[in-house]
Scaffold this motif. Structure first.
Motif, short mmCIF file in Angstrom:
data_model
loop_
_atom_site.label_atom_id
_atom_site.label_comp_id
_atom_site.label_asym_id
_atom_site.label_seq_id
_atom_site.Cartn_x
_atom_site.Cartn_y
_atom_site.Cartn_z
N GLY A 190 58.30 0.30 -5.48
CA GLY A 190 56.79 0.74 -6.28
C GLY A 190 55.78 0.47 -5.32
O GLY A 190 54.86 -0.31 -5.49
N ASP A 195 56.30 6.31 -4.10
CA ASP A 195 55.87 7.07 -5.25
C ASP A 195 55.56 8.38 -4.82
O ASP A 195 56.27 9.72 -5.33
CB ASP A 195 54.93 6.59 -6.06
N LYS A 240 61.88 8.38 -13.52
CA LYS A 240 61.35 6.91 -13.28
C LYS A 240 62.20 6.35 -14.22
O LYS A 240 62.54 4.89 -14.07
CB LYS A 240 59.73 6.85 -13.86
N PRO A 248 58.33 -2.22 -8.70
CA PRO A 248 57.17 -2.56 -8.32
C PRO A 248 57.01 -3.60 -7.10
O PRO A 248 57.47 -4.69 -7.09
CB PRO A 248 56.42 -3.03 -9.43
N SER A 398 50.64 7.85 -8.27
CA SER A 398 51.01 6.39 -8.48
C SER A 398 50.67 5.92 -10.00
O SER A 398 51.35 5.23 -10.58
CB SER A 398 50.58 5.51 -7.40
N TRP A 401 52.67 7.40 -12.45
CA TRP A 401 54.01 6.96 -12.47
C TRP A 401 54.21 5.38 -12.91
O TRP A 401 54.89 5.17 -13.67
CB TRP A 401 54.67 6.73 -10.96
N ASN A 402 53.09 4.77 -12.81
CA ASN A 402 53.08 3.36 -13.45
C ASN A 402 52.54 3.13 -14.60
O ASN A 402 52.75 2.20 -15.49
CB ASN A 402 52.24 2.50 -12.21
N ASP A 403 52.01 4.09 -15.22
CA ASP A 403 51.17 4.23 -16.51
C ASP A 403 51.57 5.39 -17.46
O ASP A 403 51.26 6.19 -17.27
CB ASP A 403 49.69 4.04 -16.45
#
Length: 422
Positions: A190, A195, A240, A248, A398, A401-403
């Motif tokens: 992560g 990403d 994902k 991460p 990113s 990807w993360n949220d």
């Protein structure tokens, strides 16, 4: 007469001393300080090969290694050094960023070294042009990496009864089979650059090279706002779900280690990952597999490592810098370095007999995609567009990807706006 003879002897002795001193000054080694981010196992061995070659020439190697596989940390350190008037001899810089440094007037002209070494005929023109600013050589290419690789653990696939995917639909089928077998389908780290690496392989596999070139190289707004980009982002989000919660912050080589140990079945990463498999004693084709990322068998995203050479004031260090430039493109170093790094030589007409099947496949595909026009620069690895735009796009990817709260539509709009960053 004796006095005249004595004077002649004195002059001869003085001349001898002067010539000896001059020869000593010319052969005394200098120091090369080299900024790079090759700190993992296979990469560190590759850097050590260059260090050894410089030491054999009588020079001192001062290692300026900065951890962080994407090089972001290294660039921050480099900028502060250059601003302080204390640049290293060489720094790992590549792609359009070379032009940005060239415009600052801090890089040295390597044309004399290039002419003596016949670089224009040793290096493919598409790569040589990247190494020049205003037609002058300012950097030396080291290798060619293929970025769009899928690495697999064959034993894990056998146990899961899964087939190595050739497109994204097959990827999701294989991922479900691996999950049912109790294995993490995709090892991922992560970090922003990882990403973005995964994202560009999805974009290439879903949209093809024409779309990729329009959206990721030319930054065409129509392509960025198209239905194809919508499908890319939807596929990217689905991927994902097949990574693990501990991803991460994980370094790329630790993700590779998960595939090596059989904790994960796949990794999407450039061929520097192969160096980790080799360093762990794994044999390609038996202990690990290398295939093009899903849907990208007929394309090649390239990443070329290169060293920019900075202007130096010390004469001995300048000579050492020239020797470093020559050493990088020597057949000996090209072979040793790329065998350890997992990449292929940038020098043309190299004998690849000692290289493994993954490298030979990469070399064949590099030549073939160049012929077909499907050889494209990696945006994730700083080869396609300038840093301002790529950095802004990387942040959007990113965040998406993360949220999970960020919608596909919102991400697509933000990505199109980010591409306009100057």
């Amino acid at each position: 007469m004796r006095k005249l003879i004595d004077i002649k002897k004195t002059l001869v002795a003085a001349a001898t001393v002067l010539l000896t001193a001059t020869a000593f000054a010319q052969t005394t080694g200098g120091e090369v300080e080299v900024l790079h981010w090759w700190t993992s196992g296979g990469e560190a061995r590759a850097a050590a090969a260059l260090k050894q070659q410089m030491q054999q020439k009588g020079h001192t190697w001062r290692d300026f290694a900065v951890a962080g596989g994407g090089g972001d940390n290294a660039m921050t350190v480099l900028k502060s050094r250059v601003m302080a008037g204390n640049p290293p001899s060489a720094a790992q810089i590549k792609g359009p960023s070379l032009q940005e440094w060239g415009e600052l007037g801090v890089l040295t002209n390597l044309n004399d070294v290039a002419r003596a070494g016949n670089w224009d005929n040793l290096v493919p023109r598409v790569i040589g042009d990247i190494m020049k600013h205003n037609g002058n050589w300012i950097a030396v290419p080291v290798n060619v990496h293929r970025v769009n690789w899928l690495w697999t653990n064959p034993e894990v696939f056998r146990r899961a009864g899964a087939r190595v995917p050739t497109n994204w639909d097959e990827f999701f089928v294989a991922a479900e089979a691996l999950r049912r077998a109790g294995v993490i389908p995709l090892a991922h780290g992560g970090q922003n650059w990882q990403d973005f690496t995964l994202f560009e392989s999805v974009a290439l596999g879903v949209g093809g090279t024409d779309f990729y070139r329009s959206a990721q190289v030319q930054l065409d707004q129509t392509a960025l706002r198209s239905a194809t980009m919508t499908r890319v982002l939807e596929t990217f989000r689905r991927v994902k779900a097949h990574t693990d919660r501990n991803a991460p912050g994980r370094d790329w080589n630790l993700a590779t280690a998960m595939v090596i140990r059989g904790e994960a079945g796949m990794q999407l990463m450039g061929d520097w990952a192969k160096g980790e498999f080799i360093a762990a004693g794994r044999v390609p084709g038996r202990d690990f597999g290398c295939v093009a990322a899903p849907g990208t068998a007929n394309a090649f995203t390239f990443n070329v490592d290169s060293f920019a050479m900075f202007r130096l004031r010390n004469e001995a260090n300048t000579r050492a810098q020239r020797d470093l430039a020559n050493a990088i493109l020597s057949p000996e170093f090209q072979e040793v370095f790329n065998l350890n790094k997992g990449s292929i030589p940038v020098r043309l007409n190299m004998n690849l007999e000692r290289f493994d099947e993954c490298a030979r496949m990469s070399s064949r595909d590099f030549v073939e995609t160049a012929r077909r026009g499907t050889l494209v620069p990696s945006i994730a690895h700083g080869m396609a567009v300038r840093s301002a735009a790529s950095g802004a796009m990387q942040d959007v990817v990113s965040q998406f990807w993360n949220d999970d709260r960020v919608t596909v539509q919102n991400a697509q709009e933000r990505l199109a706006r980010a591409a306009q960053t100057r």
